[in-house]
Each structure stands twice: as C-alpha cells, then as structure tokens.
Design a protein around this motif. Structure first.
Motif, PDB file in Angstrom:
ATOM      1  N   MET A  47       0.692   2.709   0.287  1.00  0.00           N
ATOM      2  CA  MET A  47       1.770   1.770   0.624  1.00  0.00           C
ATOM      3  C   MET A  47       2.906   2.532   1.308  1.00  0.00           C
ATOM      4  O   MET A  47       3.441   2.096   2.327  1.00  0.00           O
ATOM      5  N   HIS A  48       3.253   3.679   0.752  1.00  0.00           N
ATOM      6  CA  HIS A  48       4.331   4.486   1.319  1.00  0.00           C
ATOM      7  C   HIS A  48       3.946   5.006   2.703  1.00  0.00           C
ATOM      8  O   HIS A  48       4.709   4.894   3.665  1.00  0.00           O
ATOM      9  N   GLY A  49       2.733   5.535   2.808  1.00  0.00           N
ATOM     10  CA  GLY A  49       2.285   6.139   4.065  1.00  0.00           C
ATOM     11  C   GLY A  49       2.126   5.134   5.195  1.00  0.00           C
ATOM     12  O   GLY A  49       2.279   5.479   6.373  1.00  0.00           O
ATOM     13  N   SER A  50       1.806   3.877   4.857  1.00  0.00           N
ATOM     14  CA  SER A  50       1.597   2.868   5.901  1.00  0.00           C
ATOM     15  C   SER A  50       2.841   2.026   6.135  1.00  0.00           C
ATOM     16  O   SER A  50       2.891   1.227   7.074  1.00  0.00           O
ATOM     17  N   GLY A  51       3.845   2.177   5.268  1.00  0.00           N
ATOM     18  CA  GLY A  51       5.059   1.366   5.402  1.00  0.00           C
ATOM     19  C   GLY A  51       4.854  -0.072   4.959  1.00  0.00           C
ATOM     20  O   GLY A  51       5.631  -0.959   5.314  1.00  0.00           O
ATOM     21  N   ASN A  52       3.814  -0.317   4.171  1.00  0.00           N
ATOM     22  CA  ASN A  52       3.530  -1.676   3.712  1.00  0.00           C
ATOM     23  C   ASN A  52       4.335  -1.995   2.449  1.00  0.00           C
ATOM     24  O   ASN A  52       4.747  -1.099   1.726  1.00  0.00           O
ATOM     25  N   LYS A  53       4.561  -3.293   2.234  1.00  0.00           N
ATOM     26  CA  LYS A  53       5.268  -3.739   1.026  1.00  0.00           C
ATOM     27  C   LYS A  53       4.297  -4.541   0.164  1.00  0.00           C
ATOM     28  O   LYS A  53       3.454  -5.258   0.692  1.00  0.00           O
ATOM     29  N   PRO A  54       4.416  -4.443  -1.160  1.00  0.00           N
ATOM     30  CA  PRO A  54       3.510  -5.211  -2.026  1.00  0.00           C
ATOM     31  C   PRO A  54       3.645  -6.710  -1.749  1.00  0.00           C
ATOM     32  O   PRO A  54       4.755  -7.202  -1.541  1.00  0.00           O
ATOM     33  N   PRO A  55       2.511  -7.444  -1.755  1.00  0.00           N
ATOM     34  CA  PRO A  55       2.549  -8.873  -1.425  1.00  0.00           C
ATOM     35  C   PRO A  55       3.312  -9.697  -2.457  1.00  0.00           C
ATOM     36  O   PRO A  55       3.837 -10.745  -2.132  1.00  0.00           O
ATOM     37  N   GLY A  56       3.403  -9.193  -3.684  1.00  0.00           N
ATOM     38  CA  GLY A  56       4.012  -9.980  -4.755  1.00  0.00           C
ATOM     39  C   GLY A  56       5.517 -10.146  -4.644  1.00  0.00           C
ATOM     40  O   GLY A  56       6.135 -10.806  -5.470  1.00  0.00           O
ATOM     41  N   MET A  57       6.145  -9.546  -3.612  1.00  0.00           N
ATOM     42  CA  MET A  57       7.601  -9.619  -3.476  1.00  0.00           C
ATOM     43  C   MET A  57       8.068 -10.994  -2.990  1.00  0.00           C
ATOM     44  O   MET A  57       9.231 -11.340  -3.138  1.00  0.00           O
ATOM     45  N   VAL A  58       7.177 -11.766  -2.346  1.00  0.00           N
ATOM     46  CA  VAL A  58       7.519 -13.124  -1.912  1.00  0.00           C
ATOM     47  C   VAL A  58       7.138 -14.078  -3.051  1.00  0.00           C
ATOM     48  O   VAL A  58       5.975 -14.116  -3.448  1.00  0.00           O
ATOM     49  N   PRO A  59       8.123 -14.820  -3.600  1.00  0.00           N
ATOM     50  CA  PRO A  59       7.845 -15.626  -4.802  1.00  0.00           C
ATOM     51  C   PRO A  59       6.631 -16.555  -4.667  1.00  0.00           C
ATOM     52  O   PRO A  59       5.777 -16.591  -5.554  1.00  0.00           O
ATOM     53  N   ASN A  60       6.535 -17.301  -3.548  1.00  0.00           N
ATOM     54  CA  ASN A  60       5.389 -18.203  -3.380  1.00  0.00           C
ATOM     55  C   ASN A  60       4.073 -17.427  -3.376  1.00  0.00           C
ATOM     56  O   ASN A  60       3.062 -17.881  -3.890  1.00  0.00           O
ATOM     57  N   LYS A  61       4.100 -16.242  -2.755  1.00  0.00           N
ATOM     58  CA  LYS A  61       2.888 -15.433  -2.665  1.00  0.00           C
ATOM     59  C   LYS A  61       2.506 -14.919  -4.059  1.00  0.00           C
ATOM     60  O   LYS A  61       1.338 -14.904  -4.429  1.00  0.00           O
ATOM     61  N   PHE A  62       3.504 -14.524  -4.828  1.00  0.00           N
ATOM     62  CA  PHE A  62       3.249 -14.024  -6.175  1.00  0.00           C
ATOM     63  C   PHE A  62       2.609 -15.112  -7.038  1.00  0.00           C
ATOM     64  O   PHE A  62       1.618 -14.878  -7.729  1.00  0.00           O
ATOM     65  N   LYS A  63       3.174 -16.327  -6.955  1.00  0.00           N
ATOM     66  CA  LYS A  63       2.631 -17.446  -7.738  1.00  0.00           C
ATOM     67  C   LYS A  63       1.186 -17.730  -7.327  1.00  0.00           C
ATOM     68  O   LYS A  63       0.321 -17.984  -8.154  1.00  0.00           O
ATOM     69  N   TYR A  64       0.949 -17.681  -5.997  1.00  0.00           N
ATOM     70  CA  TYR A  64      -0.396 -17.949  -5.496  1.00  0.00           C
ATOM     71  C   TYR A  64      -1.379 -16.893  -5.976  1.00  0.00           C
ATOM     72  O   TYR A  64      -2.491 -17.199  -6.409  1.00  0.00           O
TER      73      TYR A  64
END
Lengths: 298, 298
Positions: A47-64
């Motif tokens: 995640m750090h090396g690619s500059g990606n962010k965890p998907p769970g940070m968006v509330p709707n995405k986390f719920k899904y």
C-alpha cells in the motif's frame, strides 16, 4: 501432458479477500495443471509503495465490503467473520510480525509448503474468524501448533522470525510484488509462455481460468458435479468398475449413446484413458469416440 | 412459475466496467427469471456524494485496470477499447450531458426500454470503443440515430435533455443510487423477498446468481452448451421435433436413459413441458421422470 504453469499467490493474512483467494487457489492446485507458489508478503508495504489507500476509508464502501465478505464467505465456504473492530485489527495492530513468522516457517520448511499453507490458514482463522490476536509470540505459537507444527519447529520459527534475514526476505517478496505492479492483495501472477499475467483480487478466477486454458468450476471444485480431466491425475487400468454418473458430449451420436448407456448399466466400460482425481473420483476420456464420460469411482 | 425478481442496474456510460455489466445483464434478462430495470445515473454525483476517489489515481491500479479491461472485454465479447486519453474523457469532458440525454430518451419511451438500451450502448461504443465525443448535441444525435431512433424522436430528446425536469430526474436517480449505498458504478440491486441485495462492479454475477437462485453460465449465456428452463419461455406442443443435443440428469436410471435416447434418435419425444428460449432453442422438462433434457429446435 503439457508442463504445469507456475502460479504465484501473493498474500497477507491481514487481508480477508486474500483468505478467499488463498482457499480457492489451494483447492485448484489439485484440479488445474498448475504449480502454485505461495508468496507471503506484507500488504502495508505494498500500500505504501504503490501509494494506494485502503478501500474501507469510504463509508459506503466499508459497509458494502462487510456485506460482500459475508456473502462471499458463505458462497466460498470459508469461515470468515469480521472482527468487532476491523480498523484496530487491520491498521493499528497490523500483520508485520505475523507475516515475518510465516516467512520464517517458509524459510525452514523443506519438500513442499504444507506448513506455510496451514500456518497461514490458522492465522487467518484467528484474525478473520475468531477475532483473536496475531501480533504476540504466543498467538503465533498457538496458530502454528494448531497447524500441526511440532513444539521444536514452533520454537525454531519463533527464534528466527525477528532475525534480519527473515525481515529482508519478507521485504524482498513485498518488493517483488510491487515490481509486478501490485497495489493490494491478493495478487496472483500466472506465468504463461514466459510472460506474467497479473490478477488482482478474489473475483477474477473465471477470467484466469480462461487465460491459462483451464475451466472454472466455481469456488468449490470438489463439490462440482462436473469434473475435468486433470494433468495431475494418473491412469488406472482398463475394465475398471464405476457407478453411473455420466455426461454425454453434445456431438456424440445418439445411437452410440445408447450402447454406452448399456455398457455403463453393466457397470463395466473399456476406457482409453482413465484419470483418478485428487478427491478420489475418476475421470474417463474415450477421445477416439469423441465422447467425455465423467464417473464417480465405486 | 415464481414471479420475476426485480433487478435494477445503475450505470453511467463514462464507466467502462458499467458497459461490461450492462451487456451481461441485457443478455441475462432473457435467461434468468428477472425483470431488469435500467437506471441511467450520474457517476460524478455518486463519487462526490460518497466521498470516493476514482481508482485510476494510483499509477499501478491504472495500469492494471487498462490490462484488466482489455482481458475482460475479450472474455465478455464487448468491443471495449481504451481511449487515447482516458483522463480527459472521464474527468474533463465527463458524461453529465450524455446521461441527461439518456434520461430524456427514457422519459419519452413507452412500452419498454429498447431505446434506452440501444442509445446507452451506442454512447458507450463512441466513448469506450471509437474514442469519439459524447458531450456535444451532434454526438448524441449520431448515437441516437445509430440506435434506431427516428429523426423526430432524436429531435425531441435533444429539445428535452437540458430541461429542468430531466436534470431533476437524473439527480433523483443518482440520489436513489446513493440511498442504496452506492460508491461507484455499475451497481446492481436485486430485490429478494422485499429486501434489496446490492452488488457493485462487473465481477459478482456468479455470486448474484447464487443469491437470486439462478445459474451463472458465463458472460455469454447464449454461447453456453448448457441451457436452463426459463420463466420467459413459453410452452409449445407435445410431439415437437428436435435434434439430439441432450443432457441426462445424474439421478436418472441408466436403463430409462437408453429408452429416451431411442426416442430422441427417432426425432420425436412426448414432453410434459416444453419451453422455447429467447434465442430460438428449446428446453424440455419431463419432471415426472426426474430428468431434464435440453434440445436445440430443428
């Protein structure tokens, strides 16, 4: 028989989708003509090396994701259950120690990867099924013992996992994943004609099968009524006895179909090639008759 | 026959994964026992409303998506090709006008959604296959004419799409999507026993089939050898003539199987229930004999 395709599975036990992908690939290593290589790595580094962010940070995405994982776990038959506080589990406690421990087990294991497979599974079971810790030495010890490692093997892995060579090995595997373009796990790398084909996530198995010339039989291939001839099977002798579960190829002439049914009802069939599957069932190919027959061994 | 399940498909023609999902659902509306409702909406509004960021912002993810889409397009048999400058197409030019135009076509259409389906497809073809504009009135006009709309229908839709009621309708559909928990498109909402089951993306069809009690036959169900009885079929008369492509149920006694083969080779079969499929093939159920037979109509 064509040579087996090498398939690398990069994973981290902190990732629930990796667990689903891991179980499916461990099932298919006995069904498809592949050589599965387990690549325990560190998701935080990817995640750090690619500059990606965890998907769970968006509330709707986390719920899904919560709902999606529950449904998929049932369909994939993996006992996955979200922990009470997934943020603490994934982002505060993390998995660096656990993945170093898995790396140490892999470093010590010879002649296969059964220990790596079982230890990974038991760590997933702790974090993603029983909501238990995986960061402390006693947690890893418990998981490893449940995985079938001897006390001395567990002790040796616990001695090893904080050493510099193991830290470096985990780092190298993680960088190897990044060099393939990783931005999350699971990542599956299929080597086809000398070229790597990358698949991210646990939802590209059907496409992957298409790309490597195999057939997708759903997440539980052993439960599937359909069976395919497998390169990992081996011939058994002509005149073997079977019970009558069979499938006639559409192109097969109906009259010959009748004869075949007769042969089967007599519980004997002369076969050109017979393969026994990993799960004990048997596949028969009578290719000169342009027909595939799938049978359960009596 | 059980009543058809309502399935809503939320999409935006700016989204390539939506195109794949759209084509698959348009194929399965004739195979599964579902009532498909097309819900053209505005992806920009969903991203903004959910606080989500486009996946293409992470370089490794962008590279992967390019490859993933190419592979999926081939497997799904959708003529999708990435435009020369996807960032300009997706984020600078966008799709608000185009989706208002689709909404206007939907508002005017009566007795079905063939026009909405075809216009959406032609807009996707422009942006995601031919690298053509979809923001200008003449672009929409071209797409609509290719979709089979008459000159007067095209003219009326062009008059309508900038009106306040159409703007409001698109906004309402987008907010409706957000109320279901949307964070991207495609989003598919299956109404099962009065409860909505949400599926995001174009990689949950197999799981969706499992949840709604249908069978996933791959992205091209019309190309599949297997056929299922469909609620959308209709009975035809006993004694019909067929050619001999068939599948025997595993539980079927082998001896009766022989008789059936004989009946088939005589090209006549007495059927309890016969369904003709949308694509012209025919499904036969002789359930009192505990057997399913699948046939192509001669």
């Amino acid at each position: 028989m064509a040579s087996r395709k090498v398939v690398e599975l990069f994973y981290d036990v902190v990732s629930p989708y990796s667990w689903l992908g891991f179980e499916v690939m461990c099932r298919y290593r006995h069904v498809w003509n592949i050589e599965l290589k387990l690549r325990p790595a560190f998701l935080g580094g990817v995640m750090h090396g690619s500059g990606n962010k965890p998907p769970g940070m968006v509330p709707n995405k986390f719920k899904y994701m919560d709902k999606d994982l529950t449904r998929l776990a049932k369909y994939f038959d993996v006992p996955l259950k979200c922990p009470a506080d997934p943020f603490e589990v994934m982002f505060q406690k993390g998995s660096m120690s656990a993945m170093r421990f898995v790396t140490a087990v892999q470093e010590r294991e010879t002649g296969g990867d059964e220990q790596v497979e079982q230890v990974s599974r038991e760590l997933w079971r702790r974090i993603w099924s029983e909501d238990k810790d995986i960061t402390q030495p006693e947690s890893m010890s418990e998981a490893a013992k449940k995985a079938g490692l001897s006390d001395s093997d567990v002790e040796a892995a616990l001695q090893l996992y904080t050493s510099q060579p193991i830290k470096d090995k985990l780092k190298n595997t993680t960088e190897h994943a990044l060099s393939y373009g990783a931005f999350g796990f699971p990542m599956i790398v299929c080597h086809i004609d000398g070229k790597p084909e990358i698949f991210f996530g646990s939802d590209r198995f059907e496409l992957m099968a298409f790309c490597i010339g195999e057939k997708w039989l759903g997440p539980k291939p052993d439960k599937s009524a359909a069976r395919l001839m497998s390169g990992s099977g081996y011939p058994c002798k002509n005149g073997d006895t079977f019970c009558g579960k069979f499938y006639l190829h559409p192109k097969f002439p109906t009259l010959l179909g009748g004869s075949l049914v007769f042969l089967l009802s007599g519980r004997h069939i002369l076969c050109k090639q017979v393969f026994r599957m990993a799960d004990g069932t048997t596949d028969v190919s009578v290719s000169s008759w342009q027909i595939f027959v799938t049978l359960s061994r009596k």
